[in-house]
Design an enzyme around this catalytic site. Sequence first.
Site, short mmCIF file in Angstrom:
data_model
loop_
_atom_site.label_atom_id
_atom_site.label_comp_id
_atom_site.label_asym_id
_atom_site.label_seq_id
_atom_site.Cartn_x
_atom_site.Cartn_y
_atom_site.Cartn_z
N HIS A 93 0.83 -1.21 0.00
CA HIS A 93 0.00 0.00 0.00
C HIS A 93 0.87 1.26 0.00
O HIS A 93 0.78 2.11 -0.89
CB HIS A 93 -0.87 0.05 1.26
CG HIS A 93 -1.77 -1.13 1.46
ND1 HIS A 93 -2.87 -1.38 0.68
CD2 HIS A 93 -1.75 -2.11 2.39
CE1 HIS A 93 -3.50 -2.46 1.13
NE2 HIS A 93 -2.83 -2.93 2.17
C1 BDR Z 1 -3.07 1.30 5.17
O1 BDR Z 1 -3.38 0.91 6.51
C2 BDR Z 1 -2.21 0.59 7.20
O2 BDR Z 1 -2.37 -0.58 7.96
C3 BDR Z 1 -1.11 0.46 6.16
O3 BDR Z 1 0.13 0.89 6.73
C4 BDR Z 1 -1.56 1.37 5.06
O4 BDR Z 1 -1.14 2.70 5.27
C5 BDR Z 1 -3.73 0.31 4.23
O5 BDR Z 1 -5.11 0.33 4.41
#
Ligand code: BDR
Length: 310
Positions: A241
């Site tokens: 992500h």
């Molecule tokens: C986002 O949520 C967090 O757990 C990850 O680091 C990322 O920024 C993904 O939904």
Amino acid sequence: MQKQPIFLDVDTGVDDALAIILALRSPEFSLQGISTVSGNVSLAQATANTLTVLDILDAPCIPVSAGAAAPLFGPAITAGDVHGDDGLGGVTRAFPPTRRRAAEDAAGLLLEAIRRFPGELILIATAPLTNLALAIRRDPETMRQLRTLIVMGGAIRVPGNVGPVSEFNFAADPEAAAVVLGAGLPLTLVPLDVTERVTLTRRLVEESSRGGAIQTFIRQITTATMAFHREHEGADGMFLHDPLAVGVALDPSLVRQEPLAVTVETQGAFTAGMAVADLRRRCRTAPTANVCVEVEADRFLDLFVKRVLY
Ligand code: BDR
Ligand code: CA
């Protein structure tokens, strides 16, 4: 070559750590500062994790400031199940940070960086948007002088990852996300629609782990989150992500963007934190963000592997 000044806002869990490593291993960038926020883990842990990552990279002295310890309203939610109780797969006990954080005032650190580079700074936010909302409240004019704000958050045409429709960063502070999306900033949104297309596999990590300390650290911090992704998402590895948000700053041609009117639901009993995009063919609302809707996943993965794993 003139380097592109950037600033990161993070809640350092595993993929934030990989995003920081990608940013620091990209010669096109000069990292002006990092602000931390409560999210995947507590503010104190996110800050310690950020400092540890900088230690492991032997990074130059980069100011790191701890920002908001809680969302604008309501209790904090965390994601220890995804990232490990310390946010980095349980390995940080072996790596206590040696460097210190900078000033307390995270919003101040960010606003100062924008003033040093008016119209030039790219801010990459990979966390709940509390720090950004506080900076907007304090000085919206300066925030509008960002070159681009790239936010990892939201789910537009795909399901959420913490609820049926909500993505973690927006769900952890829906009011802050609504403030940021409504502030008229030059915003690029990197939602789950594209980030869940990019999977770092165990095999890629294992192939590189004969390398040095950084590769070993990456193998250690990714083990537990990959197991979580396998069990809950059926993924053969973990989604990148936050690194993809850095990738979009490096090379916007990696994604196709669509201008869309997006806002965030703050009230719904089942939908708080939902990104609501006006997808009507004849949408009458002005766009609030350029939303990444497609990604050249293999091209990004190739860039990521070369820069981060070797
Ligand atoms: C986002 O949520 C967090 O757990 C990850 O680091 C990322 O920024 C993904 O939904
Ligand atoms: Ca994050």
